[in-house]
Design a protein around this motif. Sequence first.
Motif: not given
Length: 241
Positions: A201-213
């Motif tokens: 869950g933590k990796y998914v959250e950070k990946s989405i945050a990175a993708a959204m800038g």
Amino acid sequence: MFTGLIEHMGTVSVIDQLDASESGGGGWSMTIADSASILGDCHIGDSICVNGCCLTVTEFDQDSFKVGLAPETLSRTNLGHLKVGSKVNLERAVAGHIRFGGHFVQGHIDDVVTVCSREEDGNSLRLLFKVPKGTEERPSLLPYIIPKGFIALDGASLTVTTVSDSEQTFGVMLIAHTQSKIDLANKPVGATVNVEVDMVGKYVEKSIAAAMGDLEGGDSPIKRLVERTVQEVLRKHNVIQ
């Protein structure tokens, strides 16, 4: 890496807050006895998960082993509140040749939660835990806790049965076999428990945050695409020019 399948319960035999020995390094150390069953293949420098916290073996004999407790460990876990005689859950680092029966547990404690209720349900035990309110330094863990998801409590891999965001609680159920194998079943209301949420869950959250800038100084093609799409829709409906 660990599985969250507790191998053994050891007993805290020594707590030294200023261990000046070579294996103590001048800081906190803890010696855990009654551990012969997991020390047959032990080496100095091995990792053993103690109540969910990955610690390094600095000294051992046939029955006991010593670990150091860094300030970060003491601030993040309940290990500093243990006393001589306390029981602790133990698991060796996972070997590549064994069947993986729990979930991916890093042994990196996120925070501590508090037992707020205990309820017998047949031969099972339902436990409810209170999650601390989030702060800027230590955000709430609730976004990472989902019904039927994984969670590690004092190192034990368990399935989440209930989650209440409004009450800031979550629950688990311990079957009879599990109650006999881990110390969690003996903890009273008000006791603290080390918790590690599922790292996926933590990796998914950070990946989405990175993708959204949304990371510091961040921008991304996906964020720009979304912004352009929103602007086009607003122009289509004459909201903006």
